[in-house]
Design a protein around this motif. Structure first.
Motif, mmCIF file in Angstrom:
data_model
loop_
_atom_site.group_PDB
_atom_site.id
_atom_site.type_symbol
_atom_site.label_atom_id
_atom_site.label_comp_id
_atom_site.label_asym_id
_atom_site.label_seq_id
_atom_site.Cartn_x
_atom_site.Cartn_y
_atom_site.Cartn_z
ATOM 1 N N TYR A 5 -10.423 5.891 4.364
ATOM 2 C CA TYR A 5 -8.952 5.809 4.432
ATOM 3 C C TYR A 5 -8.355 7.223 4.396
ATOM 4 N N LEU A 9 -6.262 9.106 7.330
ATOM 5 C CA LEU A 9 -4.924 9.610 6.991
ATOM 6 C C LEU A 9 -4.823 11.110 7.291
ATOM 7 N N ILE A 14 -3.376 7.011 10.971
ATOM 8 C CA ILE A 14 -2.687 5.839 10.410
ATOM 9 C C ILE A 14 -1.182 5.892 10.634
ATOM 10 N N GLN A 16 0.899 2.414 10.435
ATOM 11 C CA GLN A 16 1.412 1.364 9.537
ATOM 12 C C GLN A 16 0.240 0.570 8.957
ATOM 13 N N VAL A 17 0.395 0.120 7.701
ATOM 14 C CA VAL A 17 -0.619 -0.755 7.090
ATOM 15 C C VAL A 17 0.094 -1.917 6.399
ATOM 16 N N HIS A 19 -1.069 -3.720 3.577
ATOM 17 C CA HIS A 19 -1.198 -3.741 2.109
ATOM 18 C C HIS A 19 -1.929 -2.472 1.700
ATOM 19 N N GLU A 20 -1.186 -1.379 1.561
ATOM 20 C CA GLU A 20 -1.822 -0.060 1.430
ATOM 21 C C GLU A 20 -2.791 0.035 0.254
ATOM 22 N N GLU A 21 -2.344 -0.315 -0.937
ATOM 23 C CA GLU A 21 -3.206 -0.144 -2.116
ATOM 24 C C GLU A 21 -4.458 -1.012 -2.030
ATOM 25 N N LYS A 24 -6.914 0.503 0.521
ATOM 26 C CA LYS A 24 -7.589 1.682 -0.054
ATOM 27 C C LYS A 24 -8.731 1.245 -0.976
ATOM 28 N N MET A 216 -3.836 -2.765 10.239
ATOM 29 C CA MET A 216 -3.543 -1.327 10.264
ATOM 30 C C MET A 216 -3.304 -0.909 11.708
#
Length: 406
Positions: A5, A9, A14, A16-17, A19-21, A24, A216
Motif C-alpha cells: 500500500y 501510494l 492510488i 480513491q479507496v 475502506h482505507e484503514e 492497509k 481501489m
C-alpha cells in the motif's frame, strides 16, 4: 514494515479507496486475491493499460495474487465510462481474437506460472446467464436513482444512454461477485473512470455474501496539463510492436515534457523512488539523461532488452549523425511505385493516416527528406532521392522513418 500500500501510494498510483484503514491492514496481514478487468475492444493493449499491469506487478511482487479478467462478455455490451458515444459492437470472434492477443502482453510483467496469477474471462459466466434469474439475484440490489448519479452515465445521458449500456454496471458488479465466489477475490482495482462500477461490485458482495469486499482506483496517465498521455499522431501508443514499433515507442518517452518525467518514472518503471526523485529533479539539458533512462526502461519492460538497446542506439546514431538505422521504422516500396507524390507516399506507407495530415505537416514546415525541407506536397518521389535504395524522412524534430526500395 512498509506494505505494498505504501509502495503504491509513494509511486503515485492510488486515487480513491473504499475502506482505507481496512485495506492497509489487509495488505499487511494477508496475501489476498484481487482483480483488474480489461475489455478486449482492440487486438492490443495500449499504454493506458500499462499502469494497471504495473499495479498488478507491484502487488504480485508483494505476494498477492492477481486475476487479469478479460471482458469477453462485457465487451459484447460496451463500457459507457468516459465515452460520449456508444462503443462499436464487436463480434464474438473478434473479441476472442483480441483476448488471445492480450495474454502474451500481460506475461511481460506478470508471472502466470504455478497459479501465481490467474487469467479469467467473464464470458464464462455472463454469456449463459438466465435473464430472469440475473434480475432477481443481482438487479434487485441496484437502485436506478443511484445509478443515474454515476459519472459514467451522466455524460452519456446527454446524448442518449441505451438500456444495453445501462446493464454494464450490473455485469461488472456481478463479475466481482463471481470472482469472490470462485477464487476468494476481495479487491477490485481499476482506473479512476471505473470508480462507480467498482463501488457497485463492492456493495453487491457485501449485500449478497455479508462479507467484506474492497475497491481501489488509480490515477489515469495524464500529463502536467491533465491531458491523457499515450496519444500519437497515428492514434494510441500500442504495446504490440506491429502497431507501434519499439523505436517509435522509445521515442515517445524520450520526447515527453520535462514536467512529466518524474511521474512517468514512478508509474511506468521499477526504478527505486530515491533514484526516480533524483532523475526527476535534473534541470535543462541534464533532464534528457532522465528521459533516456525512462525511454529505455519502459521499452525494455514491453519489448525486451534487445529492442530497447536497438532503439537507444538508433536514436543516438540519428542524433549524432551516425549510420545505425537498424531500429528506425522502415517502410518498403516497389520500384514501380516511384513517381507518386510525397504526400501519397506518406499515406501509402501508413506513416500518416491521411493526405490532409500530410498537407498540414508540409505546410507547417515539419517534413524533411535527406535533411532537405519539403515545401511542395506534390513533389514527385524519384529514384534520385534514394541513396543505396534508402531514403531518410524526418517529421518534426525527432520522428524518423526510412523508406527502402525493395
Amino acid at each position: 514494515m512498509a506494505s505494498v500500500y505504501d509502495t503504491l501510494l509513494e509511486r503515485g498510483y492510488i486515487k480513491q479507496v473504499t475502506h482505507e484503514e481496512e485495506i492497509k491492514e489487509l495488505f499487511e496481514k494477508e496475501k489476498i486475491t484481487f482483480y483488474i478487468g480489461f475489455d478486449p475492444t482492440a487486438d492490443s493493449l495500449h499504454v493506458g493499460h500499462f499502469i494497471q499491469m504495473m499495479v498488478m506487478a507491484h502487488m504480485q511482487r508483494a505476494g498477492h495474487r492477481p486475476i487479469a479478467l478479460l471482458g469477453g462478455g462485457t465487451t459484447m455490451v460496451g463500457d459507457p465510462s468516459g465515452k460520449t458515444d456508444m462503443r462499436k459492437m464487436l463480434t464474438k470472434e473478434q473479441i476472442e481474437h483480441n483476448a488471445e492477443c492480450f495474454k502474451g502482453q500481460f506475461s511481460k510483467v506478470i508471472d502466470f506460472t504455478d497459479g501465481k496469477a490467474i487469467m479469467e474471462n467473464n464470458a464464462n459466466w455472463l454469456l449463459n446467464l438466465n435473464y430472469i434469474e440475473f434480475l432477481r439475484e443481482v438487479g434487485v440490489h441496484f437502485s436506478v436513482n443511484r445509478m443515474l448519479t454515476a459519472e459514467c452515465y451522466k455524460q452519456r445521458l446527454e446524448k442518449g444512454l441505451t438500456f444495453l449500456e445501462f446493464n454494464y454496471m450490473l455485469m461488472q458488479g456481478y463479475d466481482f461477485l463471481e470472482l469472490n465466489r470462485r477464487y476468494g477475490c476481495v479487491l477490485q482495482m481499476g482506473g479512476d473512470d471505473q470508480w462507480s462500477n467498482i463501488l457497485a461490485g463492492v456493495d453487491l458482495i457485501r449485500r449478497k455474501e455479508s462479507k467484506p469486499a474492497f475497491g481501489m482506483t488509480f490515477a489515469l496517465l495524464t500529463n502536467s496539463e491533465g491531458k491523457k498521455m499515450g496519444k500519437t499522431e497515428n492514434g494510441a501508443l500500442w504495446l504490440d510492436p506491429e502497431k507501434t514499433s519499439p523505436y517509435d515507442f522509445y521515442q515517445y518517452w524520450r520526447n515527453i515534457d520535462d514536467a512529466d518525467v518524474e511521474k512517468c518514472l514512478a508509474l511506468l518503471t521499477f526504478i527505486p523512488m530515491d533514484e526516480v526523485r533524483r532523475l526527476g529533479s535534473l534541470k535543462d539539458a541534464e533532464i534528457n539523461e532522465a528521459k533516456k533512462v525512462l525511454a529505455y526502461e519502459v521499452t525494455k519492460l514491453i519489448h525486451g532488452e534487445e529492442e530497447a538497446q536497438k532503439s537507444k542506439a538508433a536514436a543516438e546514431a540519428l542524433f549524432s549523425g551516425g549510420q545505425d538505422m537498424s531500429a528506425v521504422p522502415t517502410s518498403y516500396i516497389k520500384k514501380d511505385e516511384l513517381g507518386c507524390t510525397i504526400s501519397e507516399l506518406l499515406v501509402n506507407t501508413k506513416i500518416l493516416p491521411s493526405k490532409s495530415e500530410a498537407k498540414r505537416l508540409i505546410q507547417q514546415g515539419g517534413l524533411t527528406v535527406n535533411d532537405e525541407k519539403i515545401t511542395d506536397m506534390n513533389m514527385l518521389v524519384t529514384e534520385g532521392l534514394f541513396n543505396d535504395n534508402s531514403m531518410l524522412m524526418r517529421r518534426g524534430k525527432k520522428n524518423y522513418n526510412r523508406i527502402v526500395i525493395e
